[in-house]
Enzyme design. Structure first.
Site, PDB file in Angstrom:
ATOM      1  N   SER A  97       0.819  -1.212   0.000  1.00 22.44           N
ATOM      2  CA  SER A  97       0.000   0.000   0.000  1.00 22.44           C
ATOM      3  C   SER A  97       0.854   1.265   0.000  1.00 22.44           C
ATOM      4  O   SER A  97       1.607   1.515  -0.924  1.00 22.44           O
ATOM      5  CB  SER A  97      -0.953  -0.035   1.202  1.00 22.44           C
ATOM      6  OG  SER A  97      -1.934   0.963   1.133  1.00 22.44           O
ATOM      7  N   ASP A 124      -2.359   6.324  -3.563  1.00 24.41           N
ATOM      8  CA  ASP A 124      -1.211   5.697  -2.919  1.00 24.41           C
ATOM      9  C   ASP A 124      -0.720   4.552  -3.811  1.00 24.41           C
ATOM     10  O   ASP A 124      -1.202   4.367  -4.924  1.00 24.41           O
ATOM     11  CB  ASP A 124      -1.548   5.214  -1.505  1.00 24.41           C
ATOM     12  CG  ASP A 124      -2.519   4.048  -1.493  1.00 24.41           C
ATOM     13  OD1 ASP A 124      -3.260   3.887  -2.480  1.00 24.41           O
ATOM     14  OD2 ASP A 124      -2.545   3.298  -0.488  1.00 24.41           O
ATOM     15  N   ASP A 129      -0.998   1.339  -4.113  1.00 23.39           N
ATOM     16  CA  ASP A 129      -1.894   0.342  -4.715  1.00 23.39           C
ATOM     17  C   ASP A 129      -3.236   0.946  -5.086  1.00 23.39           C
ATOM     18  O   ASP A 129      -4.164   0.222  -5.465  1.00 23.39           O
ATOM     19  CB  ASP A 129      -2.070  -0.864  -3.791  1.00 23.39           C
ATOM     20  CG  ASP A 129      -2.811  -0.527  -2.507  1.00 23.39           C
ATOM     21  OD1 ASP A 129      -2.787   0.645  -2.088  1.00 23.39           O
ATOM     22  OD2 ASP A 129      -3.413  -1.449  -1.909  1.00 23.39           O
ATOM     23  N   ASP A 139      -5.734   2.274  -3.506  1.00 20.95           N
ATOM     24  CA  ASP A 139      -6.992   2.056  -2.786  1.00 20.95           C
ATOM     25  C   ASP A 139      -7.325   3.221  -1.854  1.00 20.95           C
ATOM     26  O   ASP A 139      -8.339   3.183  -1.159  1.00 20.95           O
ATOM     27  CB  ASP A 139      -6.974   0.734  -2.013  1.00 20.95           C
ATOM     28  CG  ASP A 139      -5.967   0.690  -0.872  1.00 20.95           C
ATOM     29  OD1 ASP A 139      -5.132   1.617  -0.762  1.00 20.95           O
ATOM     30  OD2 ASP A 139      -6.013  -0.284  -0.093  1.00 20.95           O
TER      31      ASP A 139
END
Length: 450
Positions: A103, A241, A243, A245
């Protein structure tokens, strides 16, 4: 059953250090494969996505080896956002979805997140059962039942089309948008989607090299996007960010709106058109008191959960709610997705700009934040400073002092030995007094315990 390896969002750590080693990833893949391929048939499949970290190649190969060894067929998506994995798990009729990502963490970290066949993250109970399999011998498939693996080239495009469909045919023509991809999983799909919808696109953080994900860019470092907004005279900025999400929205001056402000805007707009189910927004205990007051003034409700987007989603599903998220920028809209989706949230914000013909600054700050202060106190792993009578007395006194003026939250971190002391108060002086007083008592108790 307590979980040893799984945290609030899968398994995570520094690459090539336990538990984030290739050997462990292979075992995790085999355990997950055995858990889902429990009827002995060969029709089971898993989709695997990843972000742009260098270690992603290693973990992708190791997970594939473990999964195929237990008879699972593996579909490799390559670099795609986490929400794409949730979406493709269901649309491709997979039993399991896996995202390889840490992440917003730096490039040296990596992680493994799991999605069930419904596209939602696995429950604590399912993760505990996979851990139990890790503790023993994992039965491999017979030679003739070993799974197959193949690359899927159109996963990114399937996800892009789903995103574009959420705008109901609206065009973004006339909007100049800075999109910061954090040198991560959305570095291709995010600029493509915005351009195809008609926007003028200024991409930043879109040149990953395996080691620069989240480095000086993205939702945790929005200053790069802010500078690009000013330099190019853009209307708005979207910061994802690694990834993709989570998201931060920047207005035309470069000012940042966090997840609380975005959720407040969406909740109010949805309520006006009877789209907000049960008149409720779901957020964590960390969301600002100003958001709660804003919703109350609008006749809406805020349901709080423990920290972690998985707990937000669990509460949403249990209560039949369709909007939730975190201050950090996870925005969950279950009408469209099964998990937080930063690009989706950004598109919905742009849609609001088009519909209202208002600037980003007019939409991005819907409530006055109550001053918030957070401090962390480290303690020995075997200590219990919150059990000390002096700490309990300080907390009780602080709660009394804050009555009618703010709120107090004391909690242990779920990932490291830290006591988090957070308070909100309209009186800035009282805010500092309360937090500093409790921190001093916790530090003293931790020192005695150690």
């Amino acid at each position: 059953m307590a979980r040893k390896f799984f945290g609030t969002d899968g398994v995570r750590g520094t690459a090539n250090q336990y538990p984030m080693t290739a050997e462990m990833a292979l075992k995790i893949g085999a355990a997950a494969g055995r858990y889902f391929r429990n009827d002995g048939s060969n029709g089971h499949r898993v989709v695997i996505g990843k972000d742009t970290r260098l270690s992603g190649y290693m973990f992708e190969s190791a997970l594939t080896a473990g999964l195929t060894s237990t008879g699972m067929n593996v579909l490799l998506l390559g670099p795609v956002p986490t929400p794409a994995v949730g979406m493709l798990t269901t649309s491709m009729r997979a039993d399991l979805g896996i995202m390889i990502s840490a992440s917003h963490n730096p490039a040296q970290d990596n992680g493994i997140k799991f999605f069930g066949p419904d596209g939602f993250k696995l429950s604590d109970e399912a993760e505990a059962e996979i851990e139990a399999l890790l503790e023993g011998e994992i039965a491999p498939a017979q030679a003739q039942n070993i799974g197959r693996a193949k690359r899927i080239d159109d996963g990114r495009f399937r996800y892009a089309e789903r995103l574009k469909g959420t705008l109901g045919g609206k065009s973004l023509a006339g909007l100049k948008v800075v999109i910061d991809c954090a040198n991560g999983a959305a570095h291709r799909v995010a600029p493509e989607v915005l351009w195809e919808l008609g926007a003028t696109v200024i991409p930043v953080g879109n040149a990953p090299n395996g080691c620069n994900i989240n480095e000086g860019c993205g939702s945790t470092a929005p200053q790069t996007a802010a500078e690009a907004i000013v330099a190019h005279g853009a209307d708005v900025g979207i910061c994802l960010d690694g990834d993709a999400d989570r998201v931060m929205i920047l207005d035309e001056t470069g000012k940042v709106a966090d997840g609380d402000q975005i959720m407040g805007l969406f909740a109010h707009r949805w309520a006006l058109t009877d789209r907000l189910r049960n008149g409720t927004l779901v957020a964590t205990v960390m969301s600002n008191l100003g958001l709660e007051r804003f919703l109350t003034d609008k006749g809406l409700h805020l349901k709080r959960t423990a920290v972690g987007d998985r707990y937000v989603v669990e509460a949403m599903r249990a209560g039949g709610f369709n909007l939730g998220g975190e201050q950090s920028g996870h925005i969950v809209m279950t009408d469209y997705a099964t998990t937080g989706d930063g690009l989706l949230a950004g598109l919905q914000f742009l849609s609001a700009m088009i519909e209202t013909d208002q600037s980003a600054s007019a939409l991005a700050q819907v409530f006055e934040t109550v001053p918030q202060m957070l401090k962390n106190v480290r303690y020995a792993a075997d200590a219990d400073p919150l059990g000390a009578s002096s700490v309990k007395a300080a907390i009780a006194q602080a709660e009394a002092d804050l009555t009618g003026k703010g709120r107090l939250l004391i909690r242990k971190s779920g990932t490291e030995p830290l006591i988090r002391v957070m308070a909100e108060c309209v009186d800035d002086g009282l805010l500092h007094t309360v937090v500093d007083g409790i921190v001093a008592e916790v530090e003293a108790a931790a020192s005695v315990s150690a």
